[in-house]
Design a protein around this motif. Sequence first.
Motif, PDB file in Angstrom:
ATOM      1  N   TRP A   1      -1.713 -12.791 -10.017  1.00 26.69           N
ATOM      2  CA  TRP A   1      -2.598 -11.601 -10.761  1.00 26.69           C
ATOM      3  C   TRP A   1      -3.012 -10.480  -9.770  1.00 26.69           C
ATOM      4  O   TRP A   1      -3.580  -9.514 -10.484  1.00 26.69           O
ATOM      5  CB  TRP A   1      -3.584 -12.248 -11.244  1.00 26.69           C
ATOM      6  N   MET A   2      -2.802 -10.428  -8.564  1.00 26.09           N
ATOM      7  CA  MET A   2      -3.125  -9.505  -7.544  1.00 26.09           C
ATOM      8  C   MET A   2      -2.793  -8.178  -7.728  1.00 26.09           C
ATOM      9  O   MET A   2      -3.245  -7.314  -7.501  1.00 26.09           O
ATOM     10  CB  MET A   2      -2.975 -10.206  -6.282  1.00 26.09           C
ATOM     11  N   PHE A   3      -1.388  -8.059  -8.118  1.00 26.60           N
ATOM     12  CA  PHE A   3      -0.765  -6.676  -8.347  1.00 26.60           C
ATOM     13  C   PHE A   3      -0.386  -6.411  -9.749  1.00 26.60           C
ATOM     14  O   PHE A   3      -0.108  -7.114 -10.552  1.00 26.60           O
ATOM     15  CB  PHE A   3       0.539  -6.650  -7.629  1.00 26.60           C
ATOM     16  N   ARG A   4      -0.518  -5.221  -9.845  1.00 26.10           N
ATOM     17  CA  ARG A   4      -0.007  -4.398 -11.182  1.00 26.10           C
ATOM     18  C   ARG A   4       0.713  -3.120 -10.776  1.00 26.10           C
ATOM     19  O   ARG A   4      -0.017  -2.436 -10.316  1.00 26.10           O
ATOM     20  CB  ARG A   4      -0.947  -4.340 -12.196  1.00 26.10           C
ATOM     21  N   PRO A   5       1.963  -2.893 -11.187  1.00 23.83           N
ATOM     22  CA  PRO A   5       2.793  -3.799 -11.821  1.00 23.83           C
ATOM     23  C   PRO A   5       3.421  -5.033 -10.720  1.00 23.83           C
ATOM     24  O   PRO A   5       2.873  -4.962  -9.370  1.00 23.83           O
ATOM     25  CB  PRO A   5       4.258  -2.962 -11.951  1.00 23.83           C
ATOM     26  N   LYS A   6       4.321  -5.959 -11.092  1.00 24.24           N
ATOM     27  CA  LYS A   6       4.529  -7.076 -10.366  1.00 24.24           C
ATOM     28  C   LYS A   6       5.600  -6.276  -9.198  1.00 24.24           C
ATOM     29  O   LYS A   6       6.332  -5.601  -9.394  1.00 24.24           O
ATOM     30  CB  LYS A   6       5.352  -7.740 -11.179  1.00 24.24           C
ATOM     31  N   PRO A   7       5.047  -6.847  -8.031  1.00 25.65           N
ATOM     32  CA  PRO A   7       5.796  -6.170  -6.804  1.00 25.65           C
ATOM     33  C   PRO A   7       7.077  -7.075  -6.481  1.00 25.65           C
ATOM     34  O   PRO A   7       7.340  -7.976  -7.013  1.00 25.65           O
ATOM     35  CB  PRO A   7       4.712  -6.320  -5.707  1.00 25.65           C
ATOM     36  N   ASP A   8       7.950  -6.398  -5.811  1.00 24.00           N
ATOM     37  CA  ASP A   8       9.270  -6.938  -5.268  1.00 24.00           C
ATOM     38  C   ASP A   8       9.224  -7.371  -3.796  1.00 24.00           C
ATOM     39  O   ASP A   8      10.155  -8.098  -3.243  1.00 24.00           O
ATOM     40  CB  ASP A   8      10.520  -6.142  -5.510  1.00 24.00           C
ATOM     41  N   PHE A   9       8.509  -6.585  -3.006  1.00 28.30           N
ATOM     42  CA  PHE A   9       8.512  -6.719  -1.550  1.00 28.30           C
ATOM     43  C   PHE A   9       6.955  -6.259  -0.999  1.00 28.30           C
ATOM     44  O   PHE A   9       6.398  -5.958  -1.468  1.00 28.30           O
ATOM     45  CB  PHE A   9       9.442  -5.838  -1.001  1.00 28.30           C
ATOM     46  N   LEU A  10       6.940  -6.619   0.140  1.00 24.28           N
ATOM     47  CA  LEU A  10       5.929  -6.267   1.060  1.00 24.28           C
ATOM     48  C   LEU A  10       6.332  -5.483   2.165  1.00 24.28           C
ATOM     49  O   LEU A  10       7.325  -5.640   2.922  1.00 24.28           O
ATOM     50  CB  LEU A  10       4.919  -7.247   1.695  1.00 24.28           C
ATOM     51  N   LEU A  11       5.713  -4.335   2.832  1.00 25.93           N
ATOM     52  CA  LEU A  11       6.130  -3.745   3.897  1.00 25.93           C
ATOM     53  C   LEU A  11       4.461  -3.470   4.812  1.00 25.93           C
ATOM     54  O   LEU A  11       3.607  -3.255   4.278  1.00 25.93           O
ATOM     55  CB  LEU A  11       6.437  -2.244   3.797  1.00 25.93           C
TER      56      LEU A  11
END
Length: 201
Positions: free
Chosen positions: A106-116
């Motif tokens: 629930w932390m992110f919108r939209p649903k992420p795919d990766f972190l940098l």
Amino acid sequence: MSLTPRQQQVLNHLRQQIDATGLPPTIHELMEAFGWASPNAAAKHLDALIGAGAIEMAANKARTIQLVGTRKRPDTLELPLVGRVAAGEPILSEGLVERIVAVDRWMFRPKPDFLLRVEGDSMIDDGVLDGDLVAGKATPDAEHGQTVIARVGEGITIKRLYRRGRVLRLLPRNPAHVPIDPDPTEDFAIEGVYCGLLRRP
């Protein structure tokens, strides 16, 4: 599950590291912790723990170690931390998965795919600081005003997108930095849009 005393020590160390940092140790960190001179010794103990059903991991990738019985919950996402992103001048993106980070869905919108990982301070007015982990949704498309993760030449950067007609600029959010105007002759692509960030206390 029957483990030798040494194997149990390794398992306990893995559990302590994951509990303390949220991350399993690397092969070299295991070598240092147990005084092993060769990566083969670490790999041998990890293979034994896999065989005993105590852990799971992707082949030869210690950062993917997962303790059996502690799988992610349905309300979590497992995001790959890949390469780096510069909040300043673009830097070379290694394109390598450093580790997998579990986050609440629930932390992110939209649903992420990766972190940098952010390096630099060009986005501080938007609250993006050096060392933050930025979550990105992989997409080649973005609207004017969105914060994007873009490839410029051989580098990756995070900036505010300015797009009006044929004019495209990447705008910093720090007056000490200048906009980036992609050269038509160099490699340029939007890699994703900003979804939020993680910051260690």
